[in-house]
Structure formats: structure tokens, C-alpha cells
Enzyme design. Structure first.
Site, PDB file in Angstrom:
ATOM      1  N   GLY A  54       6.021  -7.621  -1.879  1.00  0.00           N
ATOM      2  CA  GLY A  54       5.832  -6.968  -3.169  1.00  0.00           C
ATOM      3  C   GLY A  54       4.704  -7.580  -3.970  1.00  0.00           C
ATOM      4  O   GLY A  54       4.898  -8.579  -4.659  1.00  0.00           O
ATOM      5  N   GLU A 296      -4.113  -2.456   1.568  1.00  0.00           N
ATOM      6  CA  GLU A 296      -4.636  -3.801   1.867  1.00  0.00           C
ATOM      7  C   GLU A 296      -6.008  -4.027   1.238  1.00  0.00           C
ATOM      8  O   GLU A 296      -6.826  -4.780   1.755  1.00  0.00           O
ATOM      9  CB  GLU A 296      -4.710  -4.064   3.388  1.00  0.00           C
ATOM     10  CG  GLU A 296      -3.540  -3.590   4.200  1.00  0.00           C
ATOM     11  CD  GLU A 296      -2.218  -4.222   3.807  1.00  0.00           C
ATOM     12  OE1 GLU A 296      -2.167  -4.927   2.787  1.00  0.00           O
ATOM     13  OE2 GLU A 296      -1.225  -4.003   4.508  1.00  0.00           O
TER      14      GLU A 296
END
Length: 312
Positions: A54, A296
Site C-alpha cells: 500500500g 509502478e
């Protein structure tokens, strides 16, 4: 390589694997105590539980240092408050834990001190929102996470206090290699489907693969996919051999993700009207690939990282 092959069939399964291995598993492997590894990493590696990481919040995406989730140490327990968004693997039947970034204080320069914490699924005060309805990666579980006076033991701190920012940057470097592999897998699926269709589709009395307009598309796709594959191989080789790999991993992720979008676009174009139909896999590939340039770290962030690595 395994991730590339899996993503060639279904990127939703690929990202489930990637988000599990390259994020929480890698974080525990690199920064966890031996006790934490035995308790959490072993069942994660065995596939008994699924892990998540997270980091992203509604106001902290590319600017991950702007984390608003807080962790306060009270009576030998960390009390977590805040929320995370777009978190993969957090709400499945076998989801076991999430590693979250949280602010634990202020640094001397006035910036937030960030630390990472291991939060088991069943912890009181930790809940998951409903599964997001997404454009692509529809079979992958992605949710909002909510922490309301969520209490975890003191020993659930991952690594050193205040080391969270450095830890997640390290983890994201590895994750970018994974995202590059996933992107190459989907791009290869686009090429394979397009080549097969182009050889079978007859127009003007011959297969459309015989027309230069189509054959050049296929040639470009094949060349760029091979380049992207070699780029992520190199980044993985550097990492495996203990060499610096930040620049190479970032380049691989940037190039492979953008090539996957290009290949999916060309695949739909080659299929024509059929490419717009859900009966053909290329329509799914087209929906799946856009997130590759966002997850990402966005393409814009990748270029910032590469420029810094060049000394700009």
C-alpha cells in the site's frame, strides 16, 4: 521470464503475480527480520496467502513522499490511520497482509519521516473497499484500503524507523523490471495474434500479411519487442549480480510499457473491425496495456528518474 509467459496469456494473472512477488515479498526478503520472514514470507512464497503493498493514496501518487497515512506508537502498538487507493491483491479470499507506508514523524529538513508496516488482513480497524471496476486487468483484484485506529504490534515495523522512503524506492526498482516483463508478454501476444490473423485474412485475393503496409507493422512490432525483452533481461542480470540497475530497470519499464501500448494499437488496426470486437483477444490486450505506462511509476516519472541518472 515466467511473468512474461503468464502475461502473454492474461495480464490480470501476470499483475497478480508481479504485485505479490516484486512488492511485499521483495520488501520482506530485503528488509524483514528473520522472525518476520518466517511468519510472513514463508506462507507468501508457498502461495498460502497473497500479499499487497500500500503506497498510493488519493493525494500521493507520483509524489509518493506526500503520504498522509500516519502511524503513532502508543503503548507498544502502532496505531495506523489513513487510506490507500489502487492496491492490487488486497481483497481476495487468500489475501493475507499488506505492507503500508505511513508518516511516523518529521525529518530535520521538515519533510515527512516515512516508515513501512506489516498489517495482517484480519486486523481490527483495517478494511477494504469494493473491487474497482477497471478498463483493463479486470480479473485482478484492486481496491481502496481504509485504516481507522488500526492497531498492530510494535514488531510489525518493517526494517528501521524512518527508512520507508528508501525501502519503497528500492522495491519499485525491482518492480519496474517485473512491469517490463509483463509488458513484453502482452506485446508478444499482440504480435502473435496479429501475425496469425494477417496470414489468414484474405483481401484483394491474397493474405494481408503480403501487403507492405501490414508486413512493416509486424516487422516493427517484432523488432521493438525483442529490444524491450533484451532491456529487461539486462536489468534483471544487473540486479542478480549485485550491480547498480536503477537506470536500466527504469529504461526497460519505460520502453517496454510504451511498446506494449503501440503493439496493442497496431494489433487492433491489423484486425480491423474484428479488433474492436470482444470476441477477439486483441480487444482485451488493448484495454490491458494502458495501465503499463502508469503502474509502478508513470512514463513521465520514468523519464525524470532516467534524466537524474544521467546527471541532469
Amino acid at each position: 521470464i515466467a511473468l512474461e509467459e503468464i502475461s502473454k496469456a492474461d495480464a490480470s494473472v501476470g499483475i497478480t503475480m508481479s504485485a505479490h512477488v516484486s512488492l511485499p515479498c521483495s520488501a520482506l526478503y530485503d528488509f524483514g527480520t528473520e522472525e518476520q520472514k518466517q511468519k510472513w514470507l514463508v506462507p507468501l512464497a508457498q502461495g498460502k496467502i497473497l500479499g499487497s503493498f500500500g503506497l498510493t493514496e488519493p493525494s500521493a501518487g507520483s509524489d509518493a513522499g506526500a503520504t498522509q497515512t500516519t502511524a503513532e506508537l502508543i503503548d507498544d502498538q502502532w496505531v495506523i490511520n489513513g487510506s490507500k487507493c489502487f492496491i492490487t491483491n488486497s481483497g481476495t479470499d487468500i489475501s493475507g497482509l499488506v505492507i503500508v507506508t505511513a508518516v511516523t514523524g518529521k525529518r530535520e529538513d521538515g519533510r515527512s519521516e516515512i516508515s513501512n508496516f506489516i498489517i495482517p488482513r484480519e486486523t481490527e480497524g483495517y478494511s477494504q473497499g469494493p473491487k474497482y471496476v477497471k478498463m483493463g486487468w479486470r480479473a485482478a483484484d484492486t481496491r481502496e484500503l481504509i485504516f481507522s485506529d488500526c492497531k498492530i504490534p510494535k514488531e510489525n515495523l518493517l526494517g528501521d524507523l524512518g527508512a520507508g522512503f528508501r525501502q519503497f524506492l528500492h522495491v519499485l526498482n525491482s518492480a519496474r523490471i517485473s512491469m517490463a516483463a509483463l509488458s513484453v508478454g502482452t506485446a508478444q501476444a499482440c504480435l502473435d495474434a496479429s501475425l496469425k490473423y494477417a496470414k489468414e485474412r484474405i483481401q484483394f485475393g491474397r493474405p494481408i500479411s503480403k501487403f507492405q503496409a501490414i508486413s512493416f507493422k509486424l516487422a516493427d512490432m517484432a523488432t521493438e519487442i525483442e529490444l524491450a525483452r533484451l532491456m529487461y533481461y539486462k536489468a534483471a542480470w544487473l540486479k542478480d549480480n549485485g550491480k547498480p540497475y536503477t537506470k536500466e530497470a527504469t529504461m526497460a519499464k519505460l520502453f517496454a510499457s510504451e511498446i506494449s501500448v503501440k503493439c496493442a494499437n497496431e494489433a487492433v488496426q491489423i484486425h480491423g473491425g474484428y479488433g474492436f470486437m470482444n470476441d477477439f483477444d486483441v480487444s482485451r490486450y488493448y484495454r490491458d496495456v494502458k495501465i503499463n505506462t502508469i503502474g509502478e511509476g508513470t512514463s513521465e516519472i520514468q523519464r525524470i528518474v532516467i534524466a537524474r541518472q544521467l546527471g541532469c
